[in-house]
Design a protein around this motif. Structure first.
Motif, mmCIF file in Angstrom:
data_model
loop_
_atom_site.group_PDB
_atom_site.id
_atom_site.type_symbol
_atom_site.label_atom_id
_atom_site.label_comp_id
_atom_site.label_asym_id
_atom_site.label_seq_id
_atom_site.Cartn_x
_atom_site.Cartn_y
_atom_site.Cartn_z
ATOM 1 N N VAL A 138 27.376 0.682 -20.260
ATOM 2 C CA VAL A 138 27.282 1.581 -21.174
ATOM 3 C C VAL A 138 28.086 2.854 -21.065
ATOM 4 O O VAL A 138 28.414 3.537 -22.142
ATOM 5 C CB VAL A 138 25.574 2.074 -21.206
ATOM 6 N N LEU A 192 20.922 6.169 -25.773
ATOM 7 C CA LEU A 192 22.172 5.051 -25.590
ATOM 8 C C LEU A 192 21.722 4.317 -26.930
ATOM 9 O O LEU A 192 22.928 3.955 -27.313
ATOM 10 C CB LEU A 192 21.771 4.152 -24.275
ATOM 11 N N LYS A 193 20.718 4.036 -27.351
ATOM 12 C CA LYS A 193 20.744 3.394 -28.846
ATOM 13 C C LYS A 193 21.267 4.091 -29.959
ATOM 14 O O LYS A 193 21.799 3.809 -30.738
ATOM 15 C CB LYS A 193 19.061 2.946 -28.994
ATOM 16 N N ARG A 248 16.897 5.880 -22.609
ATOM 17 C CA ARG A 248 17.547 4.741 -23.196
ATOM 18 C C ARG A 248 17.380 4.831 -24.748
ATOM 19 O O ARG A 248 18.254 4.345 -25.346
ATOM 20 C CB ARG A 248 16.268 3.963 -22.995
ATOM 21 N N SER A 308 22.533 -1.269 -24.970
ATOM 22 C CA SER A 308 21.532 -0.362 -24.925
ATOM 23 C C SER A 308 20.061 -1.247 -24.963
ATOM 24 O O SER A 308 19.057 -0.775 -24.275
ATOM 25 C CB SER A 308 21.551 0.492 -25.864
#
Length: 680
Positions: free
Chosen positions: A228, A360-361, A357, A374
């Protein structure tokens, strides 16, 4: 099944030999030394008795010589010749007789000495085995039998039993590595705290910090392995991969100059086919899959499993340290307060990771990327966090239950002093709690399955244009609108795991209590006792799994609730096997480290590092991979069965991934099950 029962009988005989011989006094070193001393004393007494016989023989010989000389003198004299002659004759006869008797007795004495030496040699050859010899024999026979038993399980024809066996073995080895590494770190940490004179209340905070470090490291490791922050490789790219596990090119990309039969025949919906391997000079099975995604998922699964177990044990140490402090140790109700505190601390840490998280999305959605990375991070980290929470909450809760039943609080490792000996009523109450947790786990699993899902764990499959060996997905066709799992869904899933693990802990500690009640001289807390108990629980658990799987096979398709209940029970049993061996591993490490009295903490840490480096790579490449492959096989089988049922009802379900028909003259279709088994 007959082979399994025969192997279990052989193992039971080995265990019986261990129980009857290992703790007996006949084979102890003190008894053997005492017997040898008595034998030497008897030999000395026999030698003393033989010495007078040797002396008598020598005296008679000397007397005969003197008489012979007198005879010669008598013969030389002129007076009394006849008298002296007769006297000499008589003396000569006496001399000869005495000399012969002396020599005979001496020969008998020498013959006795020879017999004594022969008996001594026979006694040395017939030495009784020591306790160490018996332990080595039991390890040899029991180890070989147990390995063959496992080999039979992982190669059985039943797909479900094979999947459960690989899952249990994978969990056990991961717990083994996690326990060694965590115990080494924890011992070093506690040793440093003692040298600094830190208070016990400070150590509670240190243990929570220790747990948070494992969670942060887990998140960082999963993020780095997923890529990522490091690369922009499209993980949605599919390619043809060699899928025959019998060859060394398994799960390697098919070379570009190799023709895949599905591509040649323009069968663009195929996910399996064959290709000619130039290396092996024959046609091999190939599969159309996301190779990069699967490899990264497997590596992340390994890291998350190990670090989740370490974090769970650290959370247990934190909650257990708090339970040992006043006023929590004075009352079972107050002893439950640390369980609540640990729950709040862990949930706070999980919220911090959830924020990351979600970012990241959001970043994937903003840049127009499909969001596979993600999604992978979210799925793996969420599952690992659920394991950490369930492990800590279940153990500390069972500690409170044991406190309430037996009237004394075990230490933070779960060892009980047994000031109040266990009775049938108390042990039955503990087993009853285990059964209650198991039933509750099954009911919650059924309820959770019938609830409307908050989200879908899997995104929509991307479309693909089949050109050549590599198929890339268009970014416009990818779905990145996946949301986080609802709080209720995650809570229910975690609660099911807590109940299953609590049932396992109750069964394990109940089995130890039963062991203490039986007339067995081996302590349940000794290394031998822990290993024997783990073997007994493992064999019993696998037999129960076999029976439950047969019940599941008969009821499949008739009742979804019964399938979920059976699956929940089997999951709890697999956890029980892992926990029983975890206790054995912990005691084994402590026993080995005790050999280095001056640096026991450093010895534990070194053992943990060596074992993790030695077992980590084989576990990831072979054992964990096979467990994940069998899970995928089950998902594919369930999807095929569901599609077949809906198709017979006239729903008209369109198969998104139809299996390739045989590219032979007959063109017979390949069955789903048979084609899937070709890669295992």
């Amino acid at each position: 099944m007959k082979l399994l029962l025969a192997q279990a009988c052989v193992l039971a005989l080995v265990l019986l030999q261990q129980l009857t011989c290992c703790t007996g006094s006949e084979g102890s070193p003190e008894t053997i030394n005492r017997a040898l001393a008595e034998e030497e004393k008897e030999k000395e007494e026999e030698e003393k008795e033989e010495e007078p016989h040797h002396a008598t023989g020598k005296e008679e010989t000397a007397k005969g010589e003197v008489e012979a000389e007198g005879k010669k003198d008598g013969e030389g004299g002129s007076e009394g010749e006849g008298e002296v002659e007769g006297e000499g004759k008589g003396e000569g006869e006496g001399e000869a007789q005495g000399e012969g008797e002396g020599e005979g007795e001496e020969g008998e004495g020498g013959e006795g000495e020879g017999e004594g030496e022969g008996e001594e040699g026979e006694e040395e050859e017939e030495e009784e085995p020591t306790s160490v010899d018996v332990d080595a024999a039991c390890i040899l026979l029991g180890g070989v039998t147990f390995v063959v038993f496992l080999f039979k399980l992982v190669n059985t024809l039943d797909d479900d039993v094979r999947r459960y066996a690989w899952k249990v073995i994978s969990n056990t080895i991961s717990i083994f590595m996690a326990v060694l590494f965590f115990q080494g770190n924890n011992q070093m940490l506690e040793s440093y705290a003692r040298t600094r004179g830190w208070h016990e209340n400070v150590m509670v905070f240190v243990h929570y910090t220790h747990c948070s470090i494992y969670i942060i490291v887990m998140l960082a490791a999963v993020g780095l392995n997923t890529g990522v922050w490091t690369d922009n490789l499209d993980l949605g790219v599919k390619q043809w991969v060699w899928a025959d596990a019998m060859f060394n090119n398994f799960e390697k990309a098919v070379e570009k100059d190799v023709e895949v039969r599905a591509v040649t025949d323009k069968n663009f919906d195929a996910t399996r086919s064959t290709a000619y391997s130039k290396q092996h000079k024959m046609d091999l099975t190939v599969e159309y899959k996301r190779l990069d995604y699967d490899m990264r998922f497997r590596k992340n699964k390994a890291w998350s499993t190990l670090l989740a177990h370490m974090g769970g044990f650290a959370a247990i140490a934190a909650g257990g340290s708090m339970q040992q402090r006043a006023p929590f140790r004075n009352n079972p109700w107050l002893c439950f307060v640390p369980v609540i505190v640990t729950t709040l601390v862990l949930q706070a840490l999980f919220q911090l990771t959830n924020i990351m998280r979600l970012r990241l999305k959001a970043e994937a959605k903003r840049t127009g990327r499909p969001g596979l990375r993600s999604r992978m991070v979210h799925e793996i980290v969420s599952e690992a966090e659920n394991d950490i929470f369930a492990l800590a909450a279940s153990f500390n809760t069972v500690q409170v239950i044991r406190f309430a039943i037996f009237g004394e609080l075990p230490n933070k490792e779960g060892t009980q002093a047994w000031e109040n000996p266990p009775t049938i009523l108390t042990v039955g109450s503990l087993f009853g709690c285990g059964v209650g947790f198991m039933v509750l786990s099954g009911l919650l699993a059924v309820w959770n399955a019938n609830m409307p899902a908050g989200t879908s764990h899997k995104g929509a499959e991307e479309g693909h244009a089949n050109k050549g060996h590599t198929i890339e997905r268009s970014g416009a066709e990818a779905s990145h609108e996946e949301e986080s799992d609802s709080a209720l869904d995650r809570f229910m899933e975690t609660l099911v795991n807590i109940c299953a693990m609590s049932s396992a802990w109750c069964t394990l500690f109940g089995a130890r209590a039963v062991w203490l009640m039986l007339p067995i001289s081996i302590s349940a807390l000794s290394p031998d006792g822990r290993i024997l108990l783990a073997v007994i629980l493992s064999v019993s658990s696998f037999l129960i799994v076999y029976v439950l799987d047969k019940i599941d096979d008969r009821m499949r398709g008739n009742s979804k609730a019964s399938e979920l209940v059976i699956f929940s029970i089997i999951s709890g049993i697999s956890v029980l096997v892992g926990f029983s061996w975890e206790s054995s591993f912990d005691e084994a490490v402590a026993s080995i480290a005790s050999m280095n009295e001056g640096h026991q903490e450093l010895s534990k840490f070194g053992l943990g590092v060596l074992v993790c480096f030695g077992l980590g790579e084989p576990w990831t490449r072979f054992i964990l991979k096979r467990a994940l492959q069998l899970e995928e096989l089950k998902s594919a089988r369930d999807s095929a069965e569901k599609a077949a049922v809906e198709k017979t009802k006239g729903v008209g379900v369109e198969e998104t991934q139809p299996l390739l028909k045989e590219a032979t003259d007959g063109g017979s279709p390949r069955g789903n099950h048979a084609s899937c088994l070709s890669c295992f």
